[in-house]
Design a protein around this motif. Sequence first.
Motif, short mmCIF file in Angstrom:
data_model
loop_
_atom_site.label_atom_id
_atom_site.label_comp_id
_atom_site.label_asym_id
_atom_site.label_seq_id
_atom_site.Cartn_x
_atom_site.Cartn_y
_atom_site.Cartn_z
N GLU A 30 0.83 -1.21 0.00
CA GLU A 30 0.00 0.00 0.00
C GLU A 30 0.86 1.26 0.00
O GLU A 30 0.52 2.26 -0.63
N ARG A 31 1.99 1.20 0.72
CA ARG A 31 2.90 2.35 0.74
C ARG A 31 3.49 2.61 -0.64
O ARG A 31 3.58 3.76 -1.09
N VAL A 32 3.87 1.52 -1.33
CA VAL A 32 4.42 1.68 -2.68
C VAL A 32 3.37 2.26 -3.62
O VAL A 32 3.65 3.17 -4.42
N ALA A 33 2.14 1.74 -3.52
CA ALA A 33 1.08 2.24 -4.39
C ALA A 33 0.72 3.69 -4.08
O ALA A 33 0.37 4.46 -4.98
N ARG A 34 0.84 4.08 -2.80
CA ARG A 34 0.43 5.43 -2.40
C ARG A 34 1.53 6.45 -2.63
O ARG A 34 1.27 7.57 -3.07
N THR A 35 2.78 6.10 -2.35
CA THR A 35 3.87 7.07 -2.38
C THR A 35 4.90 6.80 -3.45
O THR A 35 5.71 7.69 -3.76
N GLY A 36 4.91 5.57 -4.01
CA GLY A 36 5.96 5.25 -4.98
C GLY A 36 7.30 4.97 -4.33
O GLY A 36 8.32 4.89 -5.02
N VAL A 70 11.83 -3.07 -10.02
CA VAL A 70 11.04 -1.89 -10.40
C VAL A 70 11.85 -0.61 -10.22
O VAL A 70 11.81 0.29 -11.07
N ALA A 71 12.60 -0.51 -9.10
CA ALA A 71 13.42 0.68 -8.88
C ALA A 71 14.49 0.81 -9.96
O ALA A 71 14.76 1.92 -10.46
N GLU A 72 15.10 -0.32 -10.32
CA GLU A 72 16.11 -0.28 -11.38
C GLU A 72 15.50 0.15 -12.71
O GLU A 72 16.08 0.94 -13.46
N SER A 73 14.30 -0.38 -13.00
CA SER A 73 13.63 0.01 -14.23
C SER A 73 13.28 1.49 -14.24
O SER A 73 13.46 2.19 -15.25
N GLN A 74 12.80 1.99 -13.10
CA GLN A 74 12.50 3.42 -13.01
C GLN A 74 13.75 4.27 -13.20
O GLN A 74 13.70 5.30 -13.87
N GLU A 75 14.85 3.82 -12.60
CA GLU A 75 16.09 4.57 -12.75
C GLU A 75 16.57 4.58 -14.20
O GLU A 75 17.04 5.61 -14.71
#
Length: 472
Positions: free
Chosen positions: A209-215, A242-247
Amino acid sequence: MTQPISVINVTDSVDGDIRGPRRRFSLRSRVALLAAACVAFSVALASLGAYLIVNQNLYSQIDVNLTARAEAAVGTPLVQTQFQLVPLAFLVSADLQIGQLAADGQLLVPNGGTRPPAGPTELAVADGSSPSSLRTDPKTDTRVIALPVSHGEAIVIAQSLAPTKRTLSQLAVVLFLIGGAGILVAAAAGTAVARAGLAPVERLTSATERVARTGDLRPIPVSGDDELARLTHSFNTMLGTVAESQERQRQLVADAGHELRTPLTSLRTNLELMLSASRPGSRDLSERDRTDIEADIRGQLDELTQLIGDLVELARQDEPRGELERVEMIDIVEHALDRARRRAGDIEFDVNLQPWALTGDSSSLERAVLNLLDNAVKFSPEGTAVQVRLYPLGDGTAVLEVADAGPGIADEDLPKVFDRFYRSTEARTLPGSGLGLAIVKHAAERHGGAVYAARAPEGGALLTLRLPGSPG
């Protein structure tokens, strides 16, 4: 006139207004409910078994005791001679009713005694039609036994069942209370176990929920080594991916913006110059200046087109893999050579290919090979040849080598040539986006391979694409 009839959907009204949304139990509640249900079933089964066994034993004991007392009474001489004169304390206890039944239906009882039930069953024993009888009399709620005393007479003894039934009722109450207490304890224990066991799941849910709410993609603390800990490890791995993909996406956008700024600025300058020259009263551009500006604009548009195409290709390669197929590398290289020859000018290709096959994406591999060939053509002097070799290494992999006769790659540039948007000092004056070799590296890694850059024996660049597979 008839009025129109409005139809109401009763089902929708009932579903939407009366029943409302269905609520589901939480996992913790379901675990506690399951524990309580299992204990309730076990307690009910054990209590029922205990009750039935005690019930059977008590009634059997009544029959045994009643039979023993009846036989003892029959064997007493006083009963056979002077039944009415025998003191009550010798023949009957407080819970027994005794009498002597004649075949004509006359029933004698001791002085002060209570008359026992006597019916057709007992008369049959008295007149000799039946050797004995044992029954329950529903009217008086007693257990009645009849045994013959002499010809035409029988002894009848009855015992009340009220104490036995009272004992069974008390037993049922005790079993019910113990079972209820056990169920409550089981529900409480199930709730405690569920709360402790599902704590990692709750932490995982909160993190999701934290990931979905705040990223926020920070990993979750892991404790223990059970299945839930493994689940948390897997979730942390997913968060890292996911973090690596975002980066990568963030870096790609930043690099793309930086690379787009230069051609767009130059294109805007040229367009403003042409527009200002076309205004009334402005100095006209010479034919040569206009031709140079138009050539610059076309070159900048071509550079933008190639850059956008490379960006689209990189974005497409970042997508999940679709359906893969068996790919013959000779066919891939031949198709790429056909396309490269059309824009190679006077540059030739010296080709030596050996069969090699793998499972992969043919379009991605062909784009990677074409980028290697285009890169070699770009740095090759006129009239030279590009060496293209495909051969197996004998370890389950094969290499595609593309070597040119150009100036080669500086030692400090060798580790960086496959990075996105990286261009050496010599390459900055040539057309290109700096993404071609990055696309080659991405395609190689998607197929389980790798890419290498080195110097060719002739002094130019040697780029190698290594892929797993098998001989064709």
